[in-house]
Design a protein around this motif. Structure first.
Motif: not given
Ligand SMILES: [Zn+2]
Length: 349
Positions: A137-143, A232-240
């Motif tokens: 999603w633009g913050d690096g690969p997640f698996f 919070n659907p606008s939460l990003t993975l780095p924030e989480f």
């Protein structure tokens, strides 16, 4: 003026990757992998598959052991009962069974992505038949990882949508039977792209799973992610990921004064460095399970990986860190396995 303005626009358009609109990252969406949606209900025991437990002569089958976290292997200490075995994902019960109790559930991708790996030789892994899907999603690969499958209906390189069929729920892999059939699901960051070199250096058994071994995928609190994302659907993975509590920090000497390779994949991990600053050391913050949550410049000069901070604990840090630290209270040192783990994260092996 007109021409240079146009050039600027053209240049900025050229820098976008396909599918991205200007200034926006692809939106982070997440769905459940089966028809079992009881994670959001008042009765989580309908969502999680139990394990068998025998503790101090009492047998039980707690659903809580299907959750993410330190939920297994009870141990009585002078500070009460603690759980020392970490479960890196969640075990989801089947929502459908036939009259012979065979699970029937479809397993679907949590989100858009590409199939990165499919292990179809169940005996080669405790996960049994498993699939890894790569998401970006633009913050690096997640698996996302789906384990113990009965069958797999995709292959490496297949693009998938959120909700695409990946396979069928089953009970392949170690310590699982028809009664306890479930899908084990993880959501993870990748620790090193040179995992195979690290593995060969320290292990003698063959690695059949290239860089998609569970050892190279550090799972985050996936149930917490489902709940947080719903709230919070606008939460990003780095924030989480930054919400994962810090348990320890390790400083490592900076090799050639270069940023760590992991921050090339996950640039948001690196914080607090001034442009043009090349520190002599880095300090990595880790959760108790070893998920890296932040990397900052470290001012003091050091010669080898050193624990610089640990969360105070009345029981051995070994229990809380998958044996990567030893010590107690506010003192901790890296064990051998802790040192190997830090080497893997920092690509220093
Ligand atoms: Zn599991």
């Amino acid at each position: 003026m007109k021409i240079s303005g146009l050039l600027l626009i053209l240049l900025s358009i050229c820098q976008l990757s396909p599918g991205q609109t200007h200034g926006e990252k692809p939106s982070f969406n997440l769905g459940l992998p089966t028809d079992n949606a009881a994670i959001f209900s008042r009765d989580p025991s309908k969502f999680y598959m139990y394990t068998y437990r025998s503790f101090e002569g009492v047998s039980s089958h707690p659903w809580t052991a299907g959750r993410y976290g330190f939920v297994r292997n009870q141990r009585r200490t002078s500070h009460g009962i603690i759980f020392t075995r970490f479960h890196e994902g969640i075990d989801i019960r089947p929502a459908h069974r036939d009259k012979n109790n065979q699970p029937l559930d479809d397993i679907r991708s949590l989100a858009d992505g590409v199939v990165a790996y499919a292990n179809k030789v169940s005996g080669r892994s405790n996960y049994g038949n498993y699939i890894v899907v790569r998401h970006d999603w633009g913050d690096g690969p997640f698996f996302s990882l789906y384990a113990h499958l009965r069958s797999i209906s995709v292959k490496k390189g297949d693009p998938v949508k959120g909700g695409s069929l990946l396979g069928k729920l089953g009970y392949t892999g170690a310590g699982i039977n028809r009664e306890r059939a479930h899908v084990h699901v993880e959501f993870a960051m990748m620790l090193s792209e040179r995992f195979e070199t690290w593995y060969k250096k320290y292990f003698t058994s063959p690695n059949h799973h290239n860089i998609h071994s569970g050892l190279n995928l550090s799972g985050m609190d996936i149930a917490g992610l489902f709940h947080s994302h719903k709230a919070n659907p606008s939460l990003t993975l780095p924030e989480f990921i930054r919400m994962a509590g810090a348990y320890y920090k390790v400083a490592i000497p900076s090799r050639n004064l270069q940023p760590l390779p992991i921050t090339k994949r996950y640039p948001w991990l690196e914080r607090g460095r001034d442009p043009g600053e090349f520190p002599a050391a880095w300090e990595i913050t880790l959760s108790s399970s070893g998920l890296p949550t932040e990397i900052r410049p470290y001012a003091k000069k050091i010669t080898r990986p050193t624990v610089t901070w640990v969360k105070d604990s009345p029981v051995s840090h070994s229990y809380n860190t998958l044996s990567r630290l030893s010590g107690i209270g506010s003192k901790a040192t890296l064990t051998n396995s802790g040192q190997l783990y830090i080497q893997l994260i920092t690509d220093t092996f």
